[in-house]
Design a protein around this motif. Sequence first.
Motif, short mmCIF file in Angstrom:
data_model
loop_
_atom_site.label_atom_id
_atom_site.label_comp_id
_atom_site.label_asym_id
_atom_site.label_seq_id
_atom_site.Cartn_x
_atom_site.Cartn_y
_atom_site.Cartn_z
N VAL A 1 -29.83 12.95 -0.15
CA VAL A 1 -27.94 13.17 -0.48
C VAL A 1 -27.86 12.62 -1.28
O VAL A 1 -27.02 11.18 -1.96
CB VAL A 1 -27.54 12.59 1.05
N ASP A 2 -26.26 13.23 -2.18
CA ASP A 2 -25.41 12.23 -3.49
C ASP A 2 -23.86 12.29 -3.05
O ASP A 2 -23.53 13.41 -2.21
CB ASP A 2 -25.67 13.48 -4.74
N VAL A 3 -23.49 11.09 -2.57
CA VAL A 3 -22.62 10.63 -2.33
C VAL A 3 -21.73 10.31 -3.80
O VAL A 3 -21.62 9.67 -4.55
CB VAL A 3 -22.03 8.98 -1.54
N ILE A 4 -20.55 11.07 -3.72
CA ILE A 4 -19.64 11.00 -4.75
C ILE A 4 -17.32 10.59 -4.46
O ILE A 4 -17.34 11.43 -3.97
CB ILE A 4 -19.65 12.00 -6.29
N PRO A 5 -17.99 9.70 -4.81
CA PRO A 5 -15.88 9.26 -3.78
C PRO A 5 -15.33 10.16 -5.22
O PRO A 5 -15.68 10.06 -6.67
CB PRO A 5 -16.01 7.83 -4.80
N VAL A 6 -14.12 10.58 -4.64
CA VAL A 6 -13.47 11.32 -5.11
C VAL A 6 -11.79 10.99 -5.41
O VAL A 6 -11.37 11.73 -6.22
CB VAL A 6 -13.68 12.63 -5.15
N TYR A 7 -11.69 10.43 -4.18
CA TYR A 7 -10.27 9.65 -4.20
C TYR A 7 -10.31 8.58 -3.73
O TYR A 7 -10.97 8.22 -2.77
CB TYR A 7 -9.15 10.95 -3.66
N GLU A 8 -9.31 7.88 -3.78
CA GLU A 8 -8.78 6.26 -2.65
C GLU A 8 -7.62 6.31 -2.05
O GLU A 8 -7.03 7.03 -2.76
CB GLU A 8 -8.97 4.99 -3.90
N THR A 9 -7.49 5.43 -1.00
CA THR A 9 -6.33 5.70 -0.42
C THR A 9 -5.72 4.46 -0.74
O THR A 9 -6.45 3.26 -0.95
CB THR A 9 -6.39 5.58 0.82
N VAL A 10 -4.69 3.97 -0.87
CA VAL A 10 -4.24 2.71 -1.49
C VAL A 10 -2.71 3.00 -0.78
O VAL A 10 -2.03 3.98 -0.64
CB VAL A 10 -3.66 3.22 -2.78
N ARG A 11 -2.31 1.48 -0.57
CA ARG A 11 -1.05 1.07 0.54
C ARG A 11 0.21 2.39 -0.23
O ARG A 11 0.42 2.05 -1.91
CB ARG A 11 -0.87 -0.22 1.13
N ALA A 12 1.24 2.72 0.74
CA ALA A 12 2.57 2.82 0.23
C ALA A 12 3.03 2.37 -0.13
O ALA A 12 3.24 1.52 0.14
CB ALA A 12 2.73 4.16 0.85
N ALA A 13 4.45 2.37 -1.62
CA ALA A 13 5.24 1.40 -2.03
C ALA A 13 6.29 1.39 -0.96
O ALA A 13 6.03 1.79 -0.06
CB ALA A 13 5.58 1.64 -3.21
N GLY A 14 6.81 0.08 -0.80
CA GLY A 14 7.84 0.30 0.05
C GLY A 14 7.80 -1.34 1.19
O GLY A 14 6.99 -1.78 0.76
N ASP A 15 9.27 -1.79 1.45
CA ASP A 15 9.16 -3.09 1.93
C ASP A 15 9.12 -2.27 3.62
O ASP A 15 9.66 -1.81 4.27
CB ASP A 15 10.49 -3.13 1.80
N GLY A 16 8.55 -3.25 4.32
CA GLY A 16 8.11 -2.58 5.48
C GLY A 16 8.62 -3.97 6.74
O GLY A 16 8.92 -3.47 7.49
N GLY A 17 9.89 -3.95 5.81
CA GLY A 17 10.38 -5.06 6.81
C GLY A 17 11.48 -4.71 8.18
O GLY A 17 11.42 -5.03 9.18
#
Length: 414
Positions: free
Chosen positions: A309-325
């Motif tokens: 098995v070859d695992v190749i990362p192709v994307y990442e998840t990052v926190r969305a911009a914005g204020d959650g207050g």
Amino acid sequence: MPSGSGVQIAGGEGGVGALFEREHLLVGDEGIVLAEHHLERLPQEHPGVRVCGEPLDGVLRGRDRTPPVLDGAPQADQRRVALPERGAHCTPRPQPPVGAPGRVPLAGGGSPHGEPHERGAQGPEHCLIMVLGPERLQPRMPPEPRRHARHPLAGRRIVVTRAREQAGELARALEALGAEVLAVPTIRIVPLADLSALRAALTDPAAYDWIVFTSQNTVHVVCDRLVEWGLAARDLARMAVAAIGPATAQALERYGVTPDVVPPKYVAEAVVAAVVARGAVHGKRFLVPRAREARDALPEGLRARGAIVDVIPVYETVRAAGDGGALAAQLLGGTIDVVTLTSSSTVRGFVDLVGRAAATSGRFSAAVIGPVTAASARELGLPVAIEAEDYTVGGLVAALVRYYAEGGTGKGET
């Protein structure tokens, strides 16, 4: 109500109904009439009212339609009989207009709430109006329609935390069922800047027996670059293709790739089982493009069976911009019913956005798309109340509808 069964008409201030309070009625085939012994007793108990013999005799002998006692209701054939005061001739008097709303007031101002002999002595003599008509009372009233039958989520405020480009399907489904949707993306999908490893793997399709897609995000990152790299969908089709679920399979089909395997359960372990069911995997080579951070259940499960098995990362998840207050304040104020979570990354992004205190307040319910997301949510202390049985957007919506149909409150863990 079956013919011949007893009913009662409740009294009302200054209306005909008060005259018949606690008087037993009979429901005939065509309407309501007083039982015969009550008709005979009526003038005795109500000195202000007299029942004319001719209309009464006609009713009891079946010569006329049974007279429903309907308070001002319009009748199909507009025929009326007035029951005049005691001592008066049986000549019909002018009647109030048919269909007038409300009660038919009695002459005088006597209280309608005394006993029969008391009511008759409290004011001037009265005239009871009975309308003869062919209206039939239904055997029973139809049940009241269930509230929100077409919009079972009406009045519910539901947060959608998916990435903006993926939120539409879930938001539309919830809104169609009456929910108020708050789209608050907690993550963004970002393709990796360096995809050279993926390109090298795809330009030599003979190097792999299988390619496994574990999300729609992977499908878009891979397939959007095929043309740029001089490839086409048919190049992927030289390998056996597995998709983790129907949404991922549909994404592939939009690019012209038909998956060979879609497991019945949409988790990594089910993909391994479905692939193994197709034949031995020992010595087979698997390409697994995926997110930078992901569970290792799929590659480890295949390697445990002898696959390469070859695992190749192709994307990442990052926190969305914005204020959650603002969202945190609504959560703490108890004005949010449900927060939907469709991946472990949305769970982490949600907690990062609104803060641990709001996320674990118990003032809302978390609705999760499957057991992996549920485990992530509970690990971080979120109040999981709703878990989809079918690990899809449609399954999540169905779980929400079922939850409220079964009396869910939308607050706290069940």
